[in-house]
Motif scaffolding. Structure first.
Motif, PDB file in Angstrom:
ATOM      1  N   ALA A 106       0.831  -1.208   0.000  1.00  0.00           N
ATOM      2  CA  ALA A 106       0.000   0.000   0.000  1.00  0.00           C
ATOM      3  C   ALA A 106       0.862   1.252   0.000  1.00  0.00           C
ATOM      4  N   SER A 107       1.952   1.230   0.748  1.00  0.00           N
ATOM      5  CA  SER A 107       2.862   2.379   0.774  1.00  0.00           C
ATOM      6  C   SER A 107       3.516   2.596  -0.584  1.00  0.00           C
ATOM      7  N   ALA A 108       3.869   1.494  -1.250  1.00  0.00           N
ATOM      8  CA  ALA A 108       4.429   1.599  -2.601  1.00  0.00           C
ATOM      9  C   ALA A 108       3.394   2.178  -3.554  1.00  0.00           C
ATOM     10  N   GLY A 109       2.118   1.804  -3.359  1.00  0.00           N
ATOM     11  CA  GLY A 109       1.053   2.369  -4.185  1.00  0.00           C
ATOM     12  C   GLY A 109       0.926   3.869  -4.007  1.00  0.00           C
ATOM     13  N   VAL A 110       1.046   4.332  -2.762  1.00  0.00           N
ATOM     14  CA  VAL A 110       0.998   5.782  -2.510  1.00  0.00           C
ATOM     15  C   VAL A 110       2.155   6.482  -3.205  1.00  0.00           C
ATOM     16  N   LEU A 111       3.331   5.859  -3.160  1.00  0.00           N
ATOM     17  CA  LEU A 111       4.499   6.437  -3.830  1.00  0.00           C
ATOM     18  C   LEU A 111       4.285   6.517  -5.341  1.00  0.00           C
ATOM     19  N   VAL A 112       3.702   5.473  -5.913  1.00  0.00           N
ATOM     20  CA  VAL A 112       3.403   5.480  -7.351  1.00  0.00           C
ATOM     21  C   VAL A 112       2.406   6.587  -7.685  1.00  0.00           C
ATOM     22  N   LEU A 113       1.372   6.734  -6.871  1.00  0.00           N
ATOM     23  CA  LEU A 113       0.372   7.781  -7.098  1.00  0.00           C
ATOM     24  C   LEU A 113       1.003   9.167  -7.049  1.00  0.00           C
ATOM     25  N   PHE A 164      -5.522  -2.667   0.239  1.00  0.00           N
ATOM     26  CA  PHE A 164      -4.376  -3.265   0.918  1.00  0.00           C
ATOM     27  C   PHE A 164      -4.091  -2.570   2.241  1.00  0.00           C
ATOM     28  N   GLY A 165      -4.558  -1.331   2.387  1.00  0.00           N
ATOM     29  CA  GLY A 165      -4.340  -0.604   3.638  1.00  0.00           C
ATOM     30  C   GLY A 165      -5.382  -0.870   4.702  1.00  0.00           C
ATOM     31  N   MET A 166      -6.434  -1.620   4.369  1.00  0.00           N
ATOM     32  CA  MET A 166      -7.520  -1.867   5.331  1.00  0.00           C
ATOM     33  C   MET A 166      -7.049  -2.676   6.541  1.00  0.00           C
ATOM     34  N   MET A 167      -6.161  -3.623   6.320  1.00  0.00           N
ATOM     35  CA  MET A 167      -5.703  -4.451   7.433  1.00  0.00           C
ATOM     36  C   MET A 167      -4.903  -3.623   8.433  1.00  0.00           C
ATOM     37  N   PRO A 170      -0.188  10.295 -21.353  1.00  0.00           N
ATOM     38  CA  PRO A 170      -1.311   9.394 -21.659  1.00  0.00           C
ATOM     39  C   PRO A 170      -1.372   8.219 -20.699  1.00  0.00           C
ATOM     40  N   GLY A 171      -2.568   7.947 -20.222  1.00  0.00           N
ATOM     41  CA  GLY A 171      -2.780   6.795 -19.369  1.00  0.00           C
ATOM     42  C   GLY A 171      -2.568   7.021 -17.885  1.00  0.00           C
ATOM     43  N   VAL A 172      -2.120   8.220 -17.496  1.00  0.00           N
ATOM     44  CA  VAL A 172      -1.844   8.464 -16.080  1.00  0.00           C
ATOM     45  C   VAL A 172      -3.121   8.368 -15.247  1.00  0.00           C
ATOM     46  N   ILE A 173      -4.194   8.939 -15.728  1.00  0.00           N
ATOM     47  CA  ILE A 173      -5.456   8.911 -14.979  1.00  0.00           C
ATOM     48  C   ILE A 173      -5.925   7.475 -14.795  1.00  0.00           C
ATOM     49  N   GLU A 174      -5.887   6.695 -15.868  1.00  0.00           N
ATOM     50  CA  GLU A 174      -6.345   5.309 -15.795  1.00  0.00           C
ATOM     51  C   GLU A 174      -5.475   4.494 -14.835  1.00  0.00           C
ATOM     52  N   ILE A 175      -4.154   4.698 -14.908  1.00  0.00           N
ATOM     53  CA  ILE A 175      -3.237   3.939 -14.052  1.00  0.00           C
ATOM     54  C   ILE A 175      -3.427   4.312 -12.586  1.00  0.00           C
ATOM     55  N   THR A 176      -3.556   5.612 -12.298  1.00  0.00           N
ATOM     56  CA  THR A 176      -3.718   6.043 -10.908  1.00  0.00           C
ATOM     57  C   THR A 176      -5.029   5.527 -10.311  1.00  0.00           C
ATOM     58  N   GLU A 177      -6.063   5.416 -11.127  1.00  0.00           N
ATOM     59  CA  GLU A 177      -7.326   4.871 -10.621  1.00  0.00           C
ATOM     60  C   GLU A 177      -7.160   3.422 -10.177  1.00  0.00           C
ATOM     61  N   ILE A 178      -6.424   2.635 -10.983  1.00  0.00           N
ATOM     62  CA  ILE A 178      -6.204   1.231 -10.648  1.00  0.00           C
ATOM     63  C   ILE A 178      -5.342   1.112  -9.395  1.00  0.00           C
ATOM     64  N   VAL A 179      -4.271   1.884  -9.343  1.00  0.00           N
ATOM     65  CA  VAL A 179      -3.358   1.824  -8.192  1.00  0.00           C
ATOM     66  C   VAL A 179      -4.062   2.301  -6.923  1.00  0.00           C
TER      67      VAL A 179
END
Length: 202
Positions: free
Chosen positions: A37-44, A79-82, A63-72
């Motif tokens: 989850a932390s890696a996902g925040v870094l990617v975002l 993954f951060g819920m736990m 191109p594709g940044v919006i789509e990728i950030t939505e998935i991440v």
């Protein structure tokens, strides 16, 4: 068979023993999901900064940044819920239980955990079915570029299963009066070094 040997299986399946086993599992799994989850925040953050810089310098976003950030973002949240469950950071209202006698408050909290577990279990079942179909069809999103969304579909039930694990632990601990740092309100990302289980695993 001695009396000590016959008592061993009972102790092994006692609420306290189950709570301890669940706590061990949470202590092992939670850091892995937290890291992802932390890696996902870094990617975002990185994708957003790069996109803003590109728009500023060239007048066009990547191109594709919006789509990728939505998935991440979806994977990061689930993954951060736990971690949130472990640290007692999920929203809760204690206006009633704080004013009840301890025995009554324990019953109310138990009923609340059972209700939450039923809802999370149902959501998990539904999202697992969606994830299976998404993986089988290699589901992707149309945009400036084609982005696969099946990884996000898979991340949702994984996060829900891990949240359900925390809820089951809290329920068993509530019934058995098992004391643990798991589920107790803590500062975010505070390590479990004060946990007896963490000391045993180190």
């Amino acid at each position: 068979m001695s009396q000590k040997d016959s008592a061993a299986p009972v102790e092994r399946w006692s609420p306290t023993a189950i709570a301890r086993a669940l706590e061990r599992t949470i202590v092992v799994i939670e850091p892995i999901l937290r890291t992802v989850a932390s890696a996902g925040v870094l990617v975002l953050m990185t994708a957003t900064v790069v996109d803003v810089v590109s728009r500023t310098l060239t007048g066009r976003g990547l191109p594709g940044v919006i789509e990728i950030t939505e998935i991440v973002l979806v994977a990061t949240v689930f993954f951060g819920m736990m971690t949130s469950g472990r640290d007692g950071q999920h929203i809760r209202v204690t206006l009633l239980t704080d004013r009840l006698p301890e025995a009554a408050a324990r019953i109310v909290r138990t009923l609340g955990l059972i209700s939450a577990l039923v809802i999370v279990g149902w959501l998990t079942w539904v999202t697992i079915e969606k994830a299976i179909v998404s993986v089988q069809t290699a589901e992707y999103r149309f945009g400036l570029i084609s982005v696969p969304i099946w990884p996000a579909r898979v991340a949702i039930p994984i996060g829900l299963v891990c949240l359900a694990l925390v809820l089951i632990f809290l329920l068993v601990a509530q019934v058995s009066k098992y004391a643990s740092v798991v589920g107790r309100e803590r500062e975010p990302f505070e390590d479990l070094l004060d946990s007896p289980i963490a000391e045993e695993l180190s």
